[in-house]
Write an enzyme that holds these catalytic residues in place. Sequence first.
Site, short mmCIF file in Angstrom:
data_model
loop_
_atom_site.label_atom_id
_atom_site.label_comp_id
_atom_site.label_asym_id
_atom_site.label_seq_id
_atom_site.Cartn_x
_atom_site.Cartn_y
_atom_site.Cartn_z
N CYS A 12 -5.40 125.17 4.77
CA CYS A 12 -6.14 124.71 5.95
C CYS A 12 -7.64 124.57 5.71
CB CYS A 12 -5.87 125.64 7.12
SG CYS A 12 -4.21 125.44 7.82
N LYS A 15 -8.78 120.84 6.03
CA LYS A 15 -8.83 120.11 7.29
C LYS A 15 -10.18 119.44 7.50
CE LYS A 15 -6.81 121.93 10.97
NZ LYS A 15 -6.39 122.88 12.04
N ASP A 62 1.98 119.22 10.23
CA ASP A 62 0.89 119.78 9.45
C ASP A 62 1.23 119.65 7.98
OD1 ASP A 62 -1.34 121.34 8.54
OD2 ASP A 62 -1.30 122.42 10.44
N ASP A 85 2.78 126.21 14.96
CA ASP A 85 2.33 125.54 16.18
C ASP A 85 3.39 125.60 17.28
OD1 ASP A 85 -0.09 124.84 15.07
OD2 ASP A 85 0.57 122.86 14.43
N HIS A 133 9.84 112.11 4.49
CA HIS A 133 9.26 110.90 3.92
C HIS A 133 8.35 111.29 2.77
CE1 HIS A 133 7.89 106.76 3.77
NE2 HIS A 133 6.63 107.18 3.78
N SER A 134 8.37 110.48 1.71
CA SER A 134 7.55 110.79 0.54
C SER A 134 6.83 109.53 0.07
CB SER A 134 8.42 111.33 -0.61
OG SER A 134 9.37 110.35 -1.02
#
Length: 339
Positions: A12, A15, A62, A85, A133-134
């Site tokens: 994090c 961010k 995230d 979250d 998804h990549s």
Amino acid sequence: MSDIIFCKGGGCTAKLGAGVLGKILEKLPSGDDPDLLVGFGSSDDGAVYRINNRQALISTLDFFPPMVEDPYLFGAIAAANAMSDVYAMGGEVKTALNIVCFPETMDMNILGKILQGGSDKVREAGGVMAGGHSINDEDIKYGLSVTGIVDPEKIYRNNGCRSGDALILTKKLGVGIIMTADRIRQASQDAVKKAIDSMKFLNKYAADILKDYEVHGCTDVTGFGFLGHLCEMLDKRHSAVVESRSIPYFQECRGYAEEFYITAAAQKNRNYVGNQVSFENNDFFMEEILFDPQTSGGLLVSVCISEADEIVEKMKEKNIPAEIVGYVEKRQDKSIIVK
């Protein structure tokens, strides 16, 4: 595995700064659907959309670059962080989708270990890994898009705290400082292990205890640090007194902070909310701990003061290092007073 290739400094701490992000979001139109119960207007942890009178969906995502060298642990930490979250909104994890950025030129076994770490955490949470998804990228990034479910009448909003409430923090602070020290090989193995164990620990277990109590406000402490997320909770409607002696933190952080093993993200947090905070003690270390960005940090919860001690006691019985760290008060000149 090369430090330069895999772990450049992530979690994090990667961010965007809250100030930059806020300026962008304030220009976007907010949703006007009456069933959108929580959008991005209050900087909450997830979006909540009502599907009937008894059920609402929580949507969140995230992802970030690695902050540890072990790919399996990175996957587990990233998944725990993403699912946090949902727990901060009072919900339960149902499904997750992988988000992957990975160089095609790198050993695909590394990617397999990352995905396994994430999958194992989703199963521990009681959820289902349903796809993902990549894309081919120069750098590794991983995380989850998570769907949870919550009773529309029992949503934990981040800004619902009330004057007189007690504030409970469920994890120790300082993982940003420890992982910064680790990147330059100045952190002890014991300190790193403590930080990793904390980051991969699901907030599910604290959230399970909170279900038996009246929660007024809740968020998880991540990239904007303790003070940044607390400011969001107070929403310029309340102030908070933080008892610095009650703040749980990893003891090794004091020495690292004094050697200035601190993050640029912490300084962004200081620049963004520092003018809203009054520090009554001249303690550089405590300031850094409170601004330190956390990866997969604990829940910060606002509850009735009469229930706070019992909540903390029950959490400690489950080896959750929760502490009462402050109190919510009527609005004063500053949002936060650190004593």
